[in-house]
Design a protein around this motif. Structure first.
Motif, short mmCIF file in Angstrom:
data_model
loop_
_atom_site.label_atom_id
_atom_site.label_comp_id
_atom_site.label_asym_id
_atom_site.label_seq_id
_atom_site.Cartn_x
_atom_site.Cartn_y
_atom_site.Cartn_z
N GLU A 12 0.83 -1.21 0.00
CA GLU A 12 0.00 0.00 0.00
C GLU A 12 0.86 1.26 0.00
O GLU A 12 0.60 2.21 -0.74
CB GLU A 12 -0.91 0.00 1.23
CG GLU A 12 -1.78 1.23 1.36
CD GLU A 12 -2.55 1.23 2.66
OE1 GLU A 12 -2.65 2.31 3.27
OE2 GLU A 12 -3.05 0.16 3.07
N ILE A 13 1.92 1.27 0.81
CA ILE A 13 2.78 2.45 0.91
C ILE A 13 3.63 2.62 -0.35
O ILE A 13 3.76 3.71 -0.89
CB ILE A 13 3.69 2.36 2.15
CG1 ILE A 13 2.85 2.46 3.42
CG2 ILE A 13 4.76 3.45 2.12
CD1 ILE A 13 3.62 2.17 4.69
N TRP A 14 4.22 1.53 -0.84
CA TRP A 14 5.24 1.63 -1.88
C TRP A 14 4.75 1.39 -3.30
O TRP A 14 5.49 1.62 -4.24
CB TRP A 14 6.38 0.67 -1.56
CG TRP A 14 7.05 1.09 -0.31
CD1 TRP A 14 6.88 0.57 0.93
CD2 TRP A 14 7.96 2.17 -0.15
NE1 TRP A 14 7.63 1.25 1.84
CE2 TRP A 14 8.30 2.23 1.21
CE3 TRP A 14 8.53 3.09 -1.04
CZ2 TRP A 14 9.18 3.18 1.71
CZ3 TRP A 14 9.41 4.04 -0.53
CH2 TRP A 14 9.73 4.08 0.82
N GLU A 16 3.00 2.76 -5.96
CA GLU A 16 2.39 3.99 -6.47
C GLU A 16 1.38 3.73 -7.58
O GLU A 16 0.33 4.34 -7.64
CB GLU A 16 3.48 4.93 -6.98
CG GLU A 16 2.96 6.20 -7.59
CD GLU A 16 4.09 7.07 -8.06
OE1 GLU A 16 4.42 7.00 -9.25
OE2 GLU A 16 4.64 7.83 -7.25
N ARG A 73 11.26 11.09 -2.74
CA ARG A 73 10.04 10.33 -3.08
C ARG A 73 9.84 9.16 -2.14
O ARG A 73 8.73 8.89 -1.68
CB ARG A 73 10.11 9.83 -4.52
CG ARG A 73 9.86 10.92 -5.54
CD ARG A 73 9.94 10.38 -6.93
NE ARG A 73 9.06 9.20 -7.04
CZ ARG A 73 8.43 8.85 -8.12
NH1 ARG A 73 8.56 9.56 -9.21
NH2 ARG A 73 7.66 7.79 -8.15
N ARG A 77 6.69 8.75 0.38
CA ARG A 77 5.80 7.59 0.45
C ARG A 77 5.76 7.02 1.86
O ARG A 77 4.70 6.69 2.38
CB ARG A 77 6.26 6.50 -0.51
CG ARG A 77 5.97 6.83 -1.92
CD ARG A 77 6.27 5.65 -2.78
NE ARG A 77 6.26 6.08 -4.17
CZ ARG A 77 6.39 5.25 -5.16
NH1 ARG A 77 6.54 3.97 -4.94
NH2 ARG A 77 6.36 5.70 -6.39
N TYR A 78 6.93 6.92 2.46
CA TYR A 78 7.02 6.39 3.82
C TYR A 78 6.19 7.24 4.79
O TYR A 78 5.51 6.71 5.65
CB TYR A 78 8.49 6.37 4.23
CG TYR A 78 8.76 5.82 5.61
CD1 TYR A 78 8.75 4.45 5.84
CD2 TYR A 78 9.05 6.66 6.67
CE1 TYR A 78 9.01 3.93 7.09
CE2 TYR A 78 9.31 6.16 7.93
CZ TYR A 78 9.29 4.80 8.13
OH TYR A 78 9.55 4.29 9.38
N CYS A 79 6.24 8.55 4.62
CA CYS A 79 5.50 9.47 5.50
C CYS A 79 4.10 9.77 4.98
O CYS A 79 3.37 10.53 5.60
CB CYS A 79 6.28 10.77 5.65
SG CYS A 79 7.88 10.55 6.44
N ARG A 80 3.78 9.21 3.81
CA ARG A 80 2.47 9.38 3.17
C ARG A 80 2.15 10.84 2.85
O ARG A 80 1.05 11.32 3.10
CB ARG A 80 1.38 8.74 4.01
CG ARG A 80 1.59 7.24 4.12
CD ARG A 80 0.51 6.59 4.88
NE ARG A 80 0.81 5.16 4.92
CZ ARG A 80 -0.10 4.24 4.99
NH1 ARG A 80 -1.36 4.55 5.02
NH2 ARG A 80 0.24 2.98 5.05
N TRP A 81 3.15 11.54 2.31
CA TRP A 81 2.94 12.90 1.84
C TRP A 81 2.11 12.85 0.56
O TRP A 81 2.20 11.90 -0.21
CB TRP A 81 4.26 13.60 1.53
CG TRP A 81 5.18 13.76 2.69
CD1 TRP A 81 4.85 13.78 4.01
CD2 TRP A 81 6.59 13.92 2.63
NE1 TRP A 81 5.98 13.95 4.77
CE2 TRP A 81 7.05 14.04 3.95
CE3 TRP A 81 7.51 13.98 1.59
CZ2 TRP A 81 8.39 14.22 4.27
CZ3 TRP A 81 8.84 14.16 1.90
CH2 TRP A 81 9.27 14.28 3.22
N SER A 82 1.37 13.90 0.32
CA SER A 82 0.62 13.96 -0.94
C SER A 82 1.59 14.22 -2.08
O SER A 82 2.62 14.87 -1.91
CB SER A 82 -0.43 15.07 -0.88
OG SER A 82 0.19 16.33 -0.87
#
Length: 108
Positions: A12-14, A16, A73, A77-82
């Motif tokens: 889910e996190i990685w 894209e 990047r 993704r790790y921090c779930r930034w937009s």
């Protein structure tokens, strides 16, 4: 091995593009720079050496811009930034030129 819940969270996190592929470079860079087990020096050396393909202990501006973009990047993704809050490639290139010039070495 990984529990199925952990594997789903990683995907889910990685993942894209939701295509089942994970960008291993982003994952490795993010894991290295966020590790509490590694010293700052070890983190920098590890990430630098991933991109020093010819092993001359130098990175050209294009390589360094790609490295920084990948690290940012991965952290995003790790921090779930937009995606809209991520710096653009042009901004990263400008930063690299101002900060490092045409090339830099691992020891600078």
């Amino acid at each position: 091995g990984l529990a199925s819940g952990d594997a789903r969270l990683i995907a889910e996190i990685w993942n894209e593009n939701a295509d089942g592929r994970i960008d291993v470079w982003e994952l490795l860079a993010a894991l290295a720079v966020t590790s509490s087990a590694l010293s700052q020096r070890t983190k920098v050396a590890f990430v630098f050496r991933i991109w020093d393909h010819d092993r001359d202990s130098k990175l050209r501006d294009t390589e360094l811009a790609f490295l920084l973009r990948t690290v940012v990047r991965g952290l995003g993704r790790y921090c779930r930034w937009s995606a809209s809050s991520m710096p653009r490639a042009k901004g990263i290139k400008e930063y690299v030129h101002k900060t490092f010039g045409v090339e830099t070495t691992e020891y600078e």
